[in-house]
Design a protein around this motif. Structure first.
Motif, PDB file in Angstrom:
ATOM      1  N   GLU A   1       2.444   1.173   3.812  1.00 16.02           N
ATOM      2  CA  GLU A   1       2.397   2.121   2.974  1.00 16.02           C
ATOM      3  C   GLU A   1       1.097   2.250   2.197  1.00 16.02           C
ATOM      4  O   GLU A   1       0.556   3.231   2.201  1.00 16.02           O
TER       5      GLU A   1
ATOM      6  N   ILE B   1       2.034   2.045  -6.195  1.00 16.82           N
ATOM      7  CA  ILE B   1       3.051   1.538  -5.024  1.00 16.82           C
ATOM      8  C   ILE B   1       3.239  -0.097  -5.049  1.00 16.82           C
ATOM      9  O   ILE B   1       4.422  -0.441  -4.644  1.00 16.82           O
TER      10      ILE B   1
ATOM     11  N   ARG C   1      -1.759   3.392   4.589  1.00 16.77           N
ATOM     12  CA  ARG C   1      -1.537   4.765   5.273  1.00 16.77           C
ATOM     13  C   ARG C   1      -2.013   5.632   3.965  1.00 16.77           C
ATOM     14  O   ARG C   1      -2.730   6.753   3.930  1.00 16.77           O
ATOM     15  N   CYS C   2      -1.947   5.004   2.818  1.00 20.44           N
ATOM     16  CA  CYS C   2      -2.449   5.861   1.699  1.00 20.44           C
ATOM     17  C   CYS C   2      -3.881   5.505   1.263  1.00 20.44           C
ATOM     18  O   CYS C   2      -4.696   6.330   0.752  1.00 20.44           O
TER      19      CYS C   2
ATOM     20  N   ALA D   1       6.067  -3.474   5.523  1.00 20.49           N
ATOM     21  CA  ALA D   1       6.446  -2.167   4.617  1.00 20.49           C
ATOM     22  C   ALA D   1       5.566  -1.771   3.808  1.00 20.49           C
ATOM     23  O   ALA D   1       4.861  -0.830   3.618  1.00 20.49           O
ATOM     24  N   GLN D   2       5.028  -2.799   2.792  1.00 19.05           N
ATOM     25  CA  GLN D   2       4.239  -2.581   1.685  1.00 19.05           C
ATOM     26  C   GLN D   2       2.947  -2.276   2.144  1.00 19.05           C
ATOM     27  O   GLN D   2       1.981  -1.599   1.899  1.00 19.05           O
TER      28      GLN D   2
END
Length: 338
Positions: free
Chosen positions: A222, A89, A225-226, A218-219
């Protein structure tokens, strides 16, 4: 190189890079149970093909100063599955190595390697194995929680806050200030690094009873959530309609509306916004207690750069705990070893 390490069948060494300086961090050479020499490189960049290749690149976690961006491109890379996911990511590249769980065991190059959590970031991993003569070796990376780490004979560890003469190396997490902020201000922005700190913040505010949506850059979103099993309602910036808690990298706080209450979750004092002490590291007292509990015969302090590894190694030596810092390790691998 200390004779004590060599007597335990371990050679700690550093390799030079193309510019004549040392590659980051270090490598260990030892003999496997099968009697074969094995090299594990720790949190370092890849070695050019013309040089002696390690059997494995151990990546303790996905922060950039542990050089996973380079090592992840090697089929010899080893890290946890969450670390591999975080690397992909963060850097937009495919992880090409082997991944495993935390609290796992696996065979690699004739060595049984066990992994343990360190609490530093999601997926951060300590690696443990024994060499041919039974020396127990533990590589921690950065540590927040050492409660599950096993005892060992050779400890390879960090010193981010390892200078006993620096007042900034003594701290406690200020959970109460975070609790009060969550209670009194639903519309506030918290500056936290996208990987590690941002996920810790989400976990903490949920534990403190905050159940509304959390907006994130944004990062950070992500990764959260992961990495987290149950982060609750986390959304992108502006998606909750305002009047909600917001988590962004510290340098993005200035882009938010001027009337937003802004804080940096850090022990540092060089930010323009007030800070709340929330750390992903042990302070010098915690690091010292960790070494005492793990009870190694010898400690190698390898992270970060600067003076703190030397300061922490000297501190351990003063306490009667044999240690050396990475700046004292100047070996280039000798084929005559072992």
């Amino acid at each position: 190189m200390p004779q004590q390490l060599i007597d335990m069948g371990v050679l700690a060494f550093r390799q030079t890079n193309s510019r004549g300086g040392f590659k980051p961090h270090l490598s260990l050479r030892f003999m496997s149970d099968e009697g074969r020499p094995v090299i594990f490189s720790i949190d370092t960049t890849r070695t050019p093909n013309k040089c002696i290749q390690p059997d494995a690149y151990l990546i303790t976690h996905a922060h950039s100063d542990h050089n996973g961006k380079s090592a992840m491109l090697s089929e010899r890379a080893l890290c946890s599955s969450k670390t591999a996911q975080a690397l992909e990511i963060r850097y937009g590249k495919e992880y090409k190595g082997m991944s495993m769980g935390v609290c796992d065991a696996f065979e690699f190059s004739g060595v049984t390697v066990r992994t343990f959590p360190t609490g530093h970031t999601p997926g951060s991993t300590a690696f443990y194995w024994e060499n041919e003569v039974g020396t127990r070796i533990l590589v921690t990376g950065d540590v927040k929680d050492y409660s599950m780490l096993p005892k060992c004979d050779v400890l390879i560890t960090e010193a981010n806050y390892g200078d006993p003469g620096d007042t900034s190396c003594y701290f406690e997490d200020d959970i109460e200030s975070l609790r009060q902020l969550v209670k009194d201000n639903s519309c506030a922005a918290l500056g936290a690094y996208a990987f590690g700190k941002a996920q810790r913040v989400v976990e903490l505010v949920r534990l403190l009873g905050y159940g509304d949506a959390i907006e994130m850059e944004a990062q950070s979103l992500e990764l959260t959530r992961c990495m987290l099993d149950n982060p609750g309602d986390v959304v992108g910036l502006g998606e909750a309609g305002g009047n909600t808690l917001c988590v962004v990298p510290p340098w993005d706080l200035g882009r938010l509306p001027w009337h937003t209450l802004k804080y940096v979750l850090s022990g540092r004092s060089d930010f323009r916004y007030p800070s709340i002490q929330i750390s992903d590291h042990l302070d010098v007292r915690g690091l010292t207690d960790m070494v005492r509990r793990i009870d190694p015969q010898f400690t190698v302090v390898y992270h970060p750069g600067g003076h703190r590894p030397g300061k922490f190694a000297a501190h351990l030596n003063c306490l009667g705990l044999d240690a050396i810092s990475i700046d004292k390790i100047r070996n280039v691998l000798s084929n005559d070893f072992i």
